[in-house]
Design a protein around this motif. Structure first.
Motif, PDB file in Angstrom:
ATOM      1  N   ALA A 273      -7.166  -5.325  19.265  1.00 37.53           N
ATOM      2  CA  ALA A 273      -7.428  -3.747  18.505  1.00 37.53           C
ATOM      3  C   ALA A 273      -5.204  -3.459  18.333  1.00 37.53           C
ATOM      4  CB  ALA A 273      -7.730  -2.955  19.948  1.00 37.53           C
ATOM      5  N   GLN A 274      -5.094  -3.741  19.765  1.00 41.42           N
ATOM      6  CA  GLN A 274      -3.316  -3.431  19.925  1.00 41.42           C
ATOM      7  C   GLN A 274      -2.705  -4.357  18.817  1.00 41.42           C
ATOM      8  OE1 GLN A 274      -0.773  -5.485  23.201  1.00 41.42           O
ATOM      9  NE2 GLN A 274      -0.109  -3.361  22.997  1.00 41.42           N
ATOM     10  N   ARG A 275      -3.131  -5.359  18.249  1.00 42.94           N
ATOM     11  CA  ARG A 275      -1.974  -5.881  17.182  1.00 42.94           C
ATOM     12  C   ARG A 275      -2.727  -4.762  15.352  1.00 42.94           C
ATOM     13  NH1 ARG A 275      -3.690 -11.832  16.076  1.00 42.94           N
ATOM     14  NH2 ARG A 275      -5.264 -11.217  14.733  1.00 42.94           N
ATOM     15  N   ILE A 276      -4.165  -4.851  15.506  1.00 42.47           N
ATOM     16  CA  ILE A 276      -4.036  -4.012  14.426  1.00 42.47           C
ATOM     17  C   ILE A 276      -3.696  -2.912  14.462  1.00 42.47           C
ATOM     18  CG2 ILE A 276      -6.281  -2.753  13.695  1.00 42.47           C
ATOM     19  CD1 ILE A 276      -8.478  -4.934  14.492  1.00 42.47           C
ATOM     20  N   GLU A 277      -3.434  -1.785  15.450  1.00 38.39           N
ATOM     21  CA  GLU A 277      -2.628  -0.403  15.453  1.00 38.39           C
ATOM     22  C   GLU A 277      -1.641  -1.259  14.967  1.00 38.39           C
ATOM     23  OE1 GLU A 277      -1.208   2.948  18.575  1.00 38.39           O
ATOM     24  OE2 GLU A 277      -2.616   0.903  18.896  1.00 38.39           O
ATOM     25  N   ALA A 278      -0.361  -1.775  15.453  1.00 38.90           N
ATOM     26  CA  ALA A 278       0.712  -2.182  15.560  1.00 38.90           C
ATOM     27  C   ALA A 278       0.837  -2.230  13.745  1.00 38.90           C
ATOM     28  CB  ALA A 278       1.033  -3.192  15.781  1.00 38.90           C
ATOM     29  N   ASP A 279       0.087  -3.084  13.224  1.00 40.59           N
ATOM     30  CA  ASP A 279       0.478  -4.050  11.851  1.00 40.59           C
ATOM     31  C   ASP A 279       0.229  -2.829  11.277  1.00 40.59           C
ATOM     32  OD1 ASP A 279       1.087  -6.224  13.261  1.00 40.59           O
ATOM     33  OD2 ASP A 279      -1.654  -7.639  12.499  1.00 40.59           O
ATOM     34  N   GLN A 280      -1.284  -2.118  11.480  1.00 45.01           N
ATOM     35  CA  GLN A 280      -1.606  -1.058  10.344  1.00 45.01           C
ATOM     36  C   GLN A 280      -0.338  -0.187  10.125  1.00 45.01           C
ATOM     37  OE1 GLN A 280      -5.548  -0.598   8.994  1.00 45.01           O
ATOM     38  NE2 GLN A 280      -6.185  -3.111   9.351  1.00 45.01           N
ATOM     39  N   THR A 281       0.112   0.330  11.820  1.00 42.37           N
ATOM     40  CA  THR A 281       0.572   2.238  10.865  1.00 42.37           C
ATOM     41  C   THR A 281       1.763   1.342  10.520  1.00 42.37           C
ATOM     42  OG1 THR A 281       0.338   1.970  13.498  1.00 42.37           O
ATOM     43  CG2 THR A 281       2.137   2.834  12.988  1.00 42.37           C
ATOM     44  N   ALA A 282       2.324   0.094  10.601  1.00 39.48           N
ATOM     45  CA  ALA A 282       3.483  -0.261   9.423  1.00 39.48           C
ATOM     46  C   ALA A 282       3.539  -0.417   8.593  1.00 39.48           C
ATOM     47  CB  ALA A 282       3.931  -1.676  10.799  1.00 39.48           C
ATOM     48  N   GLU A 283       2.060  -1.007   8.076  1.00 39.79           N
ATOM     49  CA  GLU A 283       1.696  -0.483   6.345  1.00 39.79           C
ATOM     50  C   GLU A 283       1.327   0.724   6.235  1.00 39.79           C
ATOM     51  OE1 GLU A 283      -0.490  -5.327   6.386  1.00 39.79           O
ATOM     52  OE2 GLU A 283      -1.667  -3.331   6.383  1.00 39.79           O
ATOM     53  N   VAL A 284       1.125   1.413   6.598  1.00 38.64           N
ATOM     54  CA  VAL A 284       0.833   2.958   6.170  1.00 38.64           C
ATOM     55  C   VAL A 284       2.835   3.699   6.026  1.00 38.64           C
ATOM     56  CG1 VAL A 284       0.616   5.142   7.575  1.00 38.64           C
ATOM     57  CG2 VAL A 284      -1.955   3.556   7.666  1.00 38.64           C
TER      58      VAL A 284
ATOM     59  N   GLU B  86       4.696   1.758   5.155  1.00 39.27           N
ATOM     60  CA  GLU B  86       5.526   0.982   3.813  1.00 39.27           C
ATOM     61  C   GLU B  86       4.955   1.482   1.906  1.00 39.27           C
ATOM     62  OE1 GLU B  86       4.917  -3.176   1.883  1.00 39.27           O
ATOM     63  OE2 GLU B  86       4.149  -3.731   3.858  1.00 39.27           O
ATOM     64  N   MET B  87       3.432   1.815   2.621  1.00 40.44           N
ATOM     65  CA  MET B  87       2.765   2.510   1.771  1.00 40.44           C
ATOM     66  C   MET B  87       3.174   3.848   0.905  1.00 40.44           C
ATOM     67  SD  MET B  87      -1.793   1.422   2.223  1.00 40.44           S
ATOM     68  CE  MET B  87      -1.777   1.798   3.394  1.00 40.44           C
ATOM     69  N   ALA B  88       4.004   4.443   2.179  1.00 41.42           N
ATOM     70  CA  ALA B  88       4.133   5.745   2.256  1.00 41.42           C
ATOM     71  C   ALA B  88       5.592   5.952   1.076  1.00 41.42           C
ATOM     72  CB  ALA B  88       4.847   6.402   3.577  1.00 41.42           C
ATOM     73  N   ALA B  89       6.206   4.463   1.240  1.00 41.49           N
ATOM     74  CA  ALA B  89       7.511   4.678   0.945  1.00 41.49           C
ATOM     75  C   ALA B  89       6.914   3.490  -1.176  1.00 41.49           C
ATOM     76  CB  ALA B  89       8.712   3.564   1.423  1.00 41.49           C
ATOM     77  N   LEU B  90       5.923   3.558  -0.725  1.00 41.89           N
ATOM     78  CA  LEU B  90       5.416   2.743  -1.928  1.00 41.89           C
ATOM     79  C   LEU B  90       5.107   4.083  -3.010  1.00 41.89           C
ATOM     80  CD1 LEU B  90       3.803  -0.734  -1.618  1.00 41.89           C
ATOM     81  CD2 LEU B  90       6.182  -0.079  -2.340  1.00 41.89           C
ATOM     82  N   LEU B  91       4.699   5.045  -2.485  1.00 40.73           N
ATOM     83  CA  LEU B  91       3.715   6.069  -3.582  1.00 40.73           C
ATOM     84  C   LEU B  91       5.268   7.028  -3.739  1.00 40.73           C
ATOM     85  CD1 LEU B  91       1.156   6.997  -1.379  1.00 40.73           C
ATOM     86  CD2 LEU B  91       1.167   6.666  -3.202  1.00 40.73           C
ATOM     87  N   ALA B  92       6.250   6.596  -2.920  1.00 40.52           N
ATOM     88  CA  ALA B  92       7.316   8.334  -3.334  1.00 40.52           C
ATOM     89  C   ALA B  92       7.914   7.106  -4.345  1.00 40.52           C
ATOM     90  CB  ALA B  92       8.336   7.738  -1.697  1.00 40.52           C
TER      91      ALA B  92
END
Length: 237
Positions: free
Chosen positions: A214-225, A227-233
């Protein structure tokens, strides 16, 4: 002039391809549980009074999260609900990612989708193996979710548990830049749901390996969120 490729109508959808393998994955998870139980019995009979650390060094995976839960740590209903719900959640992400690998119009979005697929399928296998080893239903089925009305029965909160039929239809109908934008928007919401679930497990879960995942999922997916904000921009209007 560049044209957007249209998938063949005869090709199975990502959801269809995943459904064909679900029974096989559940069977594999059950087989893993039997193997773990057999190995544990053999170790107890053959190494009584001896240090088993040398053997563990040869069999333990390099990952910080083992393929099977510790037999000495009792899991809780919270751990079981987390594993069940996150399997369903990850399967929704895989449906989206597989579609984006085929349809994304930008290499950055396609690369993100490939990473999501590569990370989440092994995590599905891992959690299904835990459920089988715990004696829980690895296929999910009808269960009492730790999330109550919010997630119970995979109900109304589809942003946390998976894609709704409307979300899926909209994504499958989109093309070009519109597809990339919708994929990033939907996956952002989807990731935010996973982060919430992972935080709940870290606070209330009992199994150390489930909490570590769960800790790893939180870290990985927070980083991807982020990244996706930057890609949307970066996408053209």
């Amino acid at each position: 002039m560049t044209t957007t490729p249209v998938p063949s109508t005869s090709a199975p959808s990502p959801r269809t391809r995943r459904s064909r393998t679900k029974a096989a994955l559940a069977a594999a998870a059950a087989a893993t549980a039997l193997l773990v139980a057999g190995c544990a019995g053999s170790s107890a009979a053959g190494h009584d009074g001896h240090d088993d650390r040398a053997g563990a060094e040869h069999s333990a995976p390099a990952s910080t999260t083992s393929a099977s839960p510790s037999t000495s740590a009792a899991h809780s209903d919270v751990d079981a609900a987390f594993a069940r719900d996150m399997v369903v959640h990850h399967e929704g992400a895989l449906d989206m990612a597989e579609l984006a690998v085929e349809r994304a119009s930008t290499p950055e979005v396609r690369a993100l989708a490939e990473r999501v697929r590569a990370a989440q399928q092994p995590e599905i296998d891992l959690m299904q193996g835990w459920l089988a080893a715990w004696g829980e239903d690895p296929a999910g089925g009808e269960h009492e979710s730790q999330h109550g009305d919010q997630h119970g029965g995979h109900g109304a909160d589809t942003s946390s548990m998976g894609m709704s039929e409307q979300d899926t239809a909209a994504l499958e109908a989109a093309t070009g830049t519109a597809f990339d934008r919708l994929f990033l928007q939907q996956m952002t919401v989807h990731h935010e749901g996973a982060v919430e679930m992972a935080r709940e497990e870290q606070v209330s879960g009992s199994d150390p390996q489930a909490r570590a995942l769960a800790q790893r999922i939180e870290a990985d997916q927070t980083a991807e969120v982020a990244e996706m904000a930057a890609l949307l921009a970066q996408l053209p209007a």
